[in-house]
Each structure stands twice: as C-alpha cells, then as structure tokens.
Design an enzyme around this catalytic site. Sequence first.
Site, PDB file in Angstrom:
ATOM      1  N   HIS A 162       4.138   5.618   1.931  1.00  0.00           N
ATOM      2  CA  HIS A 162       3.680   4.263   2.297  1.00  0.00           C
ATOM      3  C   HIS A 162       4.873   3.292   2.231  1.00  0.00           C
ATOM      4  O   HIS A 162       4.902   2.379   1.416  1.00  0.00           O
ATOM      5  CB  HIS A 162       2.594   3.864   1.287  1.00  0.00           C
ATOM      6  N   GLU A 266       4.562   3.921   7.891  1.00  0.00           N
ATOM      7  CA  GLU A 266       4.236   4.985   6.938  1.00  0.00           C
ATOM      8  C   GLU A 266       4.118   6.325   7.667  1.00  0.00           C
ATOM      9  O   GLU A 266       3.474   6.404   8.702  1.00  0.00           O
ATOM     10  CB  GLU A 266       2.919   4.640   6.247  1.00  0.00           C
TER      11      GLU A 266
HETATM   12  C1  BG6 Z   1      -2.102   0.381   4.230  1.00  0.00           C
HETATM   13  C2  BG6 Z   1      -3.531   0.391   4.682  1.00  0.00           C
HETATM   14  O1  BG6 Z   1      -1.557   1.641   4.389  1.00  0.00           O
HETATM   15  O2  BG6 Z   1      -2.055   0.003   2.860  1.00  0.00           O
HETATM   16  C3  BG6 Z   1      -4.109  -0.989   4.459  1.00  0.00           C
HETATM   17  O3  BG6 Z   1      -3.620   0.798   6.027  1.00  0.00           O
HETATM   18  C4  BG6 Z   1      -3.981  -1.401   3.013  1.00  0.00           C
HETATM   19  O4  BG6 Z   1      -5.475  -0.998   4.857  1.00  0.00           O
HETATM   20  C5  BG6 Z   1      -2.520  -1.283   2.617  1.00  0.00           C
HETATM   21  O5  BG6 Z   1      -4.423  -2.721   2.854  1.00  0.00           O
HETATM   22  C6  BG6 Z   1      -2.226  -1.636   1.145  1.00  0.00           C
HETATM   23  O6  BG6 Z   1      -3.016  -0.890   0.310  1.00  0.00           O
HETATM   24  P1  BG6 Z   1      -2.989  -1.141  -1.261  1.00  0.00           P
HETATM   25  O7  BG6 Z   1      -4.056  -0.261  -1.839  1.00  0.00           O
HETATM   26  O8  BG6 Z   1      -1.609  -0.745  -1.735  1.00  0.00           O
HETATM   27  O9  BG6 Z   1      -3.252  -2.602  -1.465  1.00  0.00           O
END
Ligand code: BG6
Length: 294
Positions: A162, A266
């Site tokens: 991510h 990602e």
């Molecule tokens: C992204 C998702 O990968 O991560 C989003 O597609 C999400 O929907 C974002 O809001 C952040 O996620 P988190 O759990 O780290 O706040």
Amino acid sequence: MSPESKNPVSARIAFLAGRGDLPMLKITTAWSTAEIYLHGAHVTNFTRHNEPPLLFLSQSSRFEAGQPIRGGIPVIFPWFGPREGMVAHGFARVKPWEIQEVVHAPDGSVSVRFRLPASPEGAAYPPFLAEYVVTVSQSLQLELIITNKSTTAPLEYEDCFHTYFQVDDIAAVSIAGLKGLEYLDKVTGFSKKTETDDAIRISSEVDRVYLNATGTVDIRDARLGRVIRVEKENSASTVVWNPWIAKAQQMADFGDDEYQKMVCVESGNVNINKRILAPGKTASLRTTLSSFVL
Ligand code: BG6
C-alpha cells in the site's frame, strides 16, 4: 549482531528505537537511506542521496503497537479493505515482524528478510508462512512470499504493498500505465469503469482498484521534475488512492492538507484478483520502486 554493522562496500545498518520507541532499522547504502520498522515490517522512508524522499509519511501518523502507520509502505495481508470486527487491510501491518536475516550483497545493496510470527488472527487460516524481503540499493525492492503449509487446504488471501509516494503538489502529478484497464470505482460504490486516460490527473477523491493490471506505472511529478516508476511481478491489481479534502479531514492520523503531498499507487492481488494457493505451494509479490529526472 552488533548494533551497527558495516560491510566493505560501505553499507551500514543501525538498530534504533524509532518513533513511539518502536524498534527500527536504518540502512544506509552508497545510493540511499531506508528506515524499516519491525512493526508491520513497515518501510517508512526510502530516500536516494540528493533527492527528496520517495515515500510520503504523514506528520500525524501514529507509531503505536496495534495501530497502522500512515504513510510509507503498509504490507497488506491477508485481506484488503475493511472486514467486520477486524482491522482494515489485514493484521500483517499491525503486528511486529521478526528479522530472519540481513544480507550485504557484494554490489553494496542490503536485503533484510522478515517473517510474520504466528498470531491468533493467523490461526483462522490454514497454516502459512509469510516472509518479506526488502532490498535497499539505488532502488527499493520488495518481495512478499507466502507459503501454504497445509497439506490439505487451499490458502485464500489478498496481498498488497500500500505504497504512499511523496509528490510536491498533487495538481502537477499524472499517473501513466493504466489506460484501457477496467477498474472498480470505490468512490461511486464499486461501479465498474474503464480507464480512458493516458495520464490520470487527480482533482477530487480517487479510490480505484484496477483489475488484471500487471504493467508498470509511472508517477510523473512535473513540479519536482521527477518520475517514480513502479514495476511489479506477480501482481494483478493496482490501486490508486488519494483521499482528497473531506476524507483527509476525517482521518485522525492524516493532516488536513497532506492530500496535496501524496498519492498511493499500490501493487497487489485484491478483489477478483485474490490468490488461492494450493497446499504446499508458494507465491510471491514483487515490486521495484525507482525514480529518475523528468
Ligand atoms: C486504500 C483503499 O487502499 O486504502 C481506501 O482503497 C482506503 O478505500 C485507504 O481508504 C486507506 O485505508 P486505511 O485503512 O489505511 O485508512
């Protein structure tokens, strides 16, 4: 191993107490510096000498056991997105990983191999081994290796790096390499669309899961004069995310204006591209992150 080790080609590794007193590795090679927390095996910094950091890290990030770090490279496994009663994006990013091995290669690069220890959350799955190898050199290479240790049951999972990239101004950024692909638009309730742009620009909330997306993506930052290249192997999904103004304000661990300074691109296998690993099999997800002058 001593708290600081050196090899003849000048790479250095220091074991430090990082933010929130969480243990962290600082790696310096001839080309770059990287910081990796054992918490989540989370790379929070990769900076090539004489270049701005490649990765964005929120000023408001938490650095606390059990809480995700906002920025850098959260390792998403074994599920992507929310799950009722569980931490979003899987437990791997909120667990302390163990270091298995540190390798100084003759070319001056350094690789660290991590392993995810057994946990109650992991026990809900067939037995598996999750390893993660981070290699620091002039580029940053990531490899997540999952082995299904069961002799009878398939292992079903999603995985994803991510990655939060740092940009100078989101208004001057374009993202190339996704044209023609179908994506699920999470902003409009997961509706399926087809990408028509050679160079995607972001001027509102963007949250897209590109499907069957195996190619290289370039993030062109015209203000900084830099292109970040995301190359990948064994990855069938690319997610592009920027929370924009309202979402940024809702997130406690993200500054109100920080959406201007980041974009997530990602690499993984999520949604319809999730993995089903037969008993005894191993699968890996690989990414190389590099940059060059525009
Ligand atoms: C992204 C998702 O990968 O991560 C989003 O597609 C999400 O929907 C974002 O809001 C952040 O996620 P988190 O759990 O780290 O706040």
